[in-house]
Design a protein around this motif. Structure first.
Motif, short mmCIF file in Angstrom:
data_model
loop_
_atom_site.label_atom_id
_atom_site.label_comp_id
_atom_site.label_asym_id
_atom_site.label_seq_id
_atom_site.Cartn_x
_atom_site.Cartn_y
_atom_site.Cartn_z
N ARG A 63 50.71 39.70 52.33
CA ARG A 63 51.25 41.04 52.16
C ARG A 63 51.09 41.75 53.50
O ARG A 63 49.98 41.85 54.04
N ASN B 4 42.02 41.57 45.75
CA ASN B 4 43.37 41.63 45.20
C ASN B 4 43.50 42.74 44.16
O ASN B 4 44.57 43.36 44.03
N GLN C 116 49.88 47.60 56.17
CA GLN C 116 48.79 47.05 56.97
C GLN C 116 48.61 47.91 58.22
O GLN C 116 49.52 48.63 58.63
N PRO D 291 46.44 48.89 47.15
CA PRO D 291 46.74 48.83 48.58
C PRO D 291 46.59 50.19 49.25
O PRO D 291 46.69 51.24 48.60
N GLN E 137 45.77 42.51 48.76
CA GLN E 137 46.31 41.33 49.45
C GLN E 137 46.54 40.18 48.47
O GLN E 137 45.87 40.08 47.44
N SER E 138 47.49 39.33 48.79
CA SER E 138 47.86 38.19 47.95
C SER E 138 46.68 37.27 47.66
O SER E 138 45.89 36.95 48.56
N HIS F 34 58.24 36.86 53.65
CA HIS F 34 57.34 37.94 53.24
C HIS F 34 57.97 38.90 52.23
O HIS F 34 57.29 39.82 51.77
N HIS G 271 55.67 42.30 50.57
CA HIS G 271 54.50 42.06 49.73
C HIS G 271 54.13 40.58 49.68
O HIS G 271 53.14 40.21 49.06
N GLY G 272 54.92 39.74 50.35
CA GLY G 272 54.60 38.32 50.41
C GLY G 272 55.28 37.52 49.32
O GLY G 272 55.43 37.98 48.19
#
Length: 218
Positions: A167, A125, A171, A129, A83-84, A155, A160-161
């Motif tokens: 992100r 982070n 998910q 993922p 995650q970002s 996003h 991926h944001g």
């Protein structure tokens, strides 16, 4: 008596603890601190090993919901792996300041030091993922259209944001559905005005299609 040498990782944590002066850091400063730890880990195998070890230890309680590898243990909880940095830091700040209301997260975030938060952000982070989840082709096509029209500008084309946004790729779909419905139906979430406007027109089927599409992305 010979004083034991401190690791590069420990020196970084100590340095930032001094600079913080015991005061609460804003989310963006926690993100900067986490980014510095990640940068050091990228340069030093020892620092990378220590980041993973110390992060795993600090995340032991988090693992009950988010998994030891950053993969959520329940379908309606979020994966945190990959995650970002900016997004994770912002969420911890919001939970710690009660801008977001989830009792367990509020209590945990309030009890953490700023160094703890930065370590957790860097740790999660740094994890790979979770793999994408295949879906029905027709539903994914609907979801892709919705994402392109309503979500892509913030996003990113790969989900991926961009600029600290979450992100969303790979998910868990049940979690994505829950969050989208929270925004659509006006549940209490920080910074939700833009999201509510985008999600408000969506039907339940649209929400499911969008969640399925996001879950299918690598």
């Amino acid at each position: 008596m010979v004083r034991p040498r401190r690791s590069v990782f420990s020196l970084f944590v100590a340095l930032f603890g001094v600079l913080a002066g015991g005061t609460a850091l804003a989310g963006e400063v926690i993100a900067e601190q986490a980014s510095a730890l990640l940068a050091q880990a990228a340069k030093s195998p020892q620092a990378k090993t220590e980041l993973l070890e110390k992060g795993r230890d600090r995340a032991a309680f988090c693992a009950y919901c988010h998994g030891s590898d950053g993969g959520a243990t329940r379908p309606d909880y979020p994966n945190l792996a990959g995650q970002s940095v900016d997004y994770l830091a912002a969420q911890l700040r919001q939970f710690g300041g009660s801008e977001r209301h989830r009792r367990v997260m509020n209590e945990l975030s309030t009890g953490m030091t700023d160094a703890d938060k930065a370590l957790l952000v860097a740790y999660y982070n740094s994890l790979p993922p979770k793999p994408p989840i295949p879906g029905d082709a027709k539903q994914l096509a609907v979801g892709k259209g919705l994402f392109t029209a309503r979500c892509q500008s913030c996003h990113g084309v790969d989900a991926h944001g961009i600029e600290g946004r979450a992100r969303l790729a790979s998910q868990k779909p049940a979690y994505l559905e829950r969050i989208l419905l929270d925004f659509r139906d006006g549940s209490d979430r920080a910074g939700g005005s833009v999201m509510r406007g985008l999600v408000k027109p969506l039907s339940d089927d649209d929400v499911r299609a969008l969640a399925a599409y996001l879950a299918s992305l690598p």
